[in-house]
Design a protein around this motif. Structure first.
Motif, short mmCIF file in Angstrom:
data_model
loop_
_atom_site.label_atom_id
_atom_site.label_comp_id
_atom_site.label_asym_id
_atom_site.label_seq_id
_atom_site.Cartn_x
_atom_site.Cartn_y
_atom_site.Cartn_z
N ALA A 60 29.34 23.84 -30.50
CA ALA A 60 30.42 24.70 -30.98
C ALA A 60 30.24 26.15 -30.59
O ALA A 60 31.22 26.90 -30.47
CB ALA A 60 30.52 24.58 -32.50
N ASP A 61 28.99 26.56 -30.39
CA ASP A 61 28.72 27.95 -30.03
C ASP A 61 28.46 28.15 -28.55
O ASP A 61 28.12 29.25 -28.11
CB ASP A 61 27.51 28.46 -30.83
N ASP A 62 28.57 27.07 -27.79
CA ASP A 62 28.23 27.15 -26.37
C ASP A 62 29.22 26.30 -25.56
O ASP A 62 28.99 25.11 -25.34
CB ASP A 62 26.79 26.67 -26.14
N THR A 63 30.32 26.91 -25.16
CA THR A 63 31.29 26.26 -24.29
C THR A 63 31.45 27.10 -23.03
O THR A 63 31.33 28.33 -23.08
CB THR A 63 32.66 26.10 -24.98
N ILE A 64 31.71 26.44 -21.92
CA ILE A 64 31.86 27.16 -20.66
C ILE A 64 33.19 26.76 -20.02
O ILE A 64 33.46 25.58 -19.78
CB ILE A 64 30.71 26.85 -19.68
N SER A 65 34.01 27.77 -19.76
CA SER A 65 35.22 27.55 -18.95
C SER A 65 34.85 27.78 -17.49
O SER A 65 34.63 28.91 -17.07
CB SER A 65 36.33 28.51 -19.38
N GLY A 66 34.73 26.69 -16.75
CA GLY A 66 34.32 26.77 -15.36
C GLY A 66 35.34 26.12 -14.45
O GLY A 66 36.54 26.09 -14.74
N GLY A 67 34.87 25.56 -13.35
CA GLY A 67 35.78 24.98 -12.36
C GLY A 67 35.37 23.61 -11.89
O GLY A 67 35.65 23.23 -10.75
N ASN A 68 34.73 22.81 -12.77
CA ASN A 68 34.31 21.47 -12.35
C ASN A 68 35.48 20.55 -12.02
O ASN A 68 35.28 19.48 -11.43
CB ASN A 68 33.45 20.82 -13.43
N PHE A 69 36.68 20.94 -12.38
CA PHE A 69 37.88 20.14 -12.09
C PHE A 69 38.37 20.34 -10.67
O PHE A 69 39.28 19.63 -10.22
CB PHE A 69 39.01 20.54 -13.04
N HIS A 70 37.83 21.30 -9.94
CA HIS A 70 38.37 21.63 -8.62
C HIS A 70 38.03 20.52 -7.63
O HIS A 70 36.88 20.11 -7.49
CB HIS A 70 37.79 22.96 -8.13
N GLY A 71 39.04 20.04 -6.92
CA GLY A 71 38.87 18.86 -6.06
C GLY A 71 38.35 19.11 -4.67
O GLY A 71 38.27 18.17 -3.86
N GLN A 72 37.96 20.36 -4.35
CA GLN A 72 37.58 20.67 -2.98
C GLN A 72 36.43 19.82 -2.42
O GLN A 72 36.47 19.41 -1.26
CB GLN A 72 37.24 22.16 -2.84
#
Length: 519
Positions: A320-332
């Motif tokens: 709950a105190d450690d979330t990361i908005s990153g880019g693992n969804f990027h299909g490159q």
């Protein structure tokens, strides 16, 4: 169905993924994965009931990421997400591809970093096990921010919307749920986002492409060997010593296979002392050309297997105190290798077309256009027009979709992979390649007929016999489309590969390599 695969706990390889889709293996969630899933779900509940803004849980999406959503509306936010993002167009993707999407999504979510509810995953597994497969339009994904549109359509049935294929019929989801006494799910915080964020549309096409291209490459070596026999080419260029001097994995494998396919052939042995110095490249350079495509296939397999066992959600929830908005969804990562694989598949067709042309020229003791009565009969003149057309069509499909990007989401998503297009067009290239191979096989079988009474090796002879069981020798002109389609059916049904493998085992011919398998 005796084999069991543990979603979220075990390593998923390409062969197992295909086996789950084919109902040869059953995917389940074991106690270890269930505990991780439930723990991640609880952490997301804490975020939803807290005051700290976390993307997609208590905020809007994309350019609305700064807009807070009240605690009371977090569930409505998720169902709205599935509905608003269901914007796909075009024909439905094959049911097998949609099923592979379900399988790969369950495995990604079951690793416990997405906040999905265990009951939601169990419902997806119900769809897999009962062959109730969502209808997913083929077009609309840009291959970043996840395959949003196709994944939204894939999971509309969870909330009672969309359509499914059930027993081969396309029906509204609500009708199927009623038949099975099931209610639509109410999604919790982040669940809708977890369902549509990810690369599973690209990945499903990649998984199936690994299998289809592997089959095509295995056929290419055998059909190429048949063509070489028909033209009385030399097997000297397949000497292992030559390829140790330039030791690419694919090249060495193809040389090994061709040597095994031709060893002790009566046809080969009949002209060992002939005065032909060198064969044309389409015969002599099969290890280098087929091998280069095998190297590309190996790269596709490697990256696809990495993606199969990856978490491609956003945001990633560690707690709950450690979330990361990153880019693992990027299909490159997959988009680029799928474009590379399209070139690899196209080149297998390109060199096959050249061998068809060679066989029709009237060289090497073969009659012109592979018919004894050319003039009144056109013989095998025009099928090579078809290979030429298919080869050129494949070349136009080789433009890399991953080299382009159109910004979306009001500029928030300013670089996207277009990997969904890469995956779809690779299959179009393979479709064309399968017809090219059918035509080369038609030519090669006809050419071998002119070498009788000499015999080739067991595998070549078994393939020739299979062709002749379905397509007779050509003496006079007929509707050759019928012949092409008959051989094409042998290819897509797997019958040709089955006879190759059965004959290899029966004659203890070893020309495979575990690294080039899909398990």
């Amino acid at each position: 169905m005796n084999d069991i695969f543990n979603y979220g706990s075990s390593h998923l390889d390409i062969g197992t993924c295909l086996d789950i889709a084919a109902r040869k293996t059953r995917g389940v969630i074991d106690s270890v994965a269930a505990a991780k899933i439930q723990n991640s779900w609880r952490e997301v509940q804490k975020i939803a009931h807290g005051h700290h803004a976390v993307y997609g849980i208590n905020t809007g999406f994309g350019p609305l990421c700064d807009t807070r959503v009240s605690e009371d509306d977090t569930s409505l936010l998720q169902s709205n997400l599935l509905k608003s993002h269901s914007v796909g167009v075009g024909n439905p993707i094959p049911a097998e591809i949609a099923k592979l999407m379900l399988v790969t999504k369950v495995h990604a979510l079951a690793q416990g970093f997405s906040g999905i509810a265990l009951t939601t995953l169990e419902r997806i597994i119900w769809h897999i096990d009962n062959e109730v497969i969502p209808v997913v339009p083929e077009k609309g994904s840009v291959g970043a921010s996840g395959d949003l549109a196709p994944l939204a359509h894939l999971f509309l049935p969870l909330i009672g919307f969309g359509e499914v294929f059930d027993k081969g019929e396309r029906v509204p989801t609500a009708k199927v749920l009623a038949t099975h006494n099931l209610q639509p799910l109410t999604l919790g915080p982040k669940e809708g986002l977890a369902l549509i964020n990810g690369t599973q549309f690209i990945l499903a096409f990649a998984v199936k492409a690994v299998q289809r291209l592997d089959d095509a490459l295995n056929r290419a070596d055998v059909i190429g060997a048949m063509s070489l026999e028909g033209m009385m080419g030399s097997m000297r260029p397949f000497d292992e010593r030559l390829h140790q001097l330039r030791p690419y994995k694919g090249t060495k494998l193809v040389a090994k296979r061709l040597h095994a396919l031709l060893e002790d052939s009566e046809i080969c042995n009949s002209h060992v002392n002939c005065d032909r110095v060198q064969d044309p490249y389409s015969l002599r350079c099969m290890p280098q050309v087929h091998g280069a495509s095998r190297n590309a296939w190996l790269h596709l397999k490697e990256l696809t297997e990495v993606e199969l066992n990856s978490v491609t959600d956003n945001p990633i929830v560690f707690n709950a105190d450690d979330t990361i908005s990153g880019g693992n969804f990027h299909g490159q990562p997959l988009a680029m290798v799928l474009d590379y694989a399209a070139i690899a598949a196209a080149e297998i067709g390109n060199i096959a077309d050249r061998r068809c042309y060679l066989m029709s020229e009237g060289r090497y003791g073969l009659p012109k256009l592979l018919t004894a009565n050319a003039g009144l009969n056109s013989g095998l003149m025009i099928p090579q027009y078809t290979t030429a057309a298919l080869v050129t069509e494949n070349k136009t499909l080789c433009f890399p979709a991953s080299a382009d990007s159109v910004p979306t989401s009001l500029g928030q998503e300013d670089h996207v992979s277009m990997g969904s297009i890469s995956g779809r067009k690779l299959h179009r290239v393979i479709d064309n390649l399968e017809y090219i191979q059918a035509i080369e096989l038609l030519y090669a079988a006809q050419a071998i007929d002119f070498r009788r009474p000499l015999k080739s090796t067991p595998i070549v002879e078994a393939c020739h016999a299979l062709v002749r069981q379905n397509v007779p020798h050509i003496d006079d002109d007929r509707i050759f489309a019928d012949d092409i389609n008959a051989i094409h059916r042998l290819i897509i049904s797997g019958e040709l590969l089955n006879i190759i493998n059965h004959t290899a085992i029966a004659n203890q011919i070893d020309f495979n390599d575990d690294e080039f398998g899909i398990y």
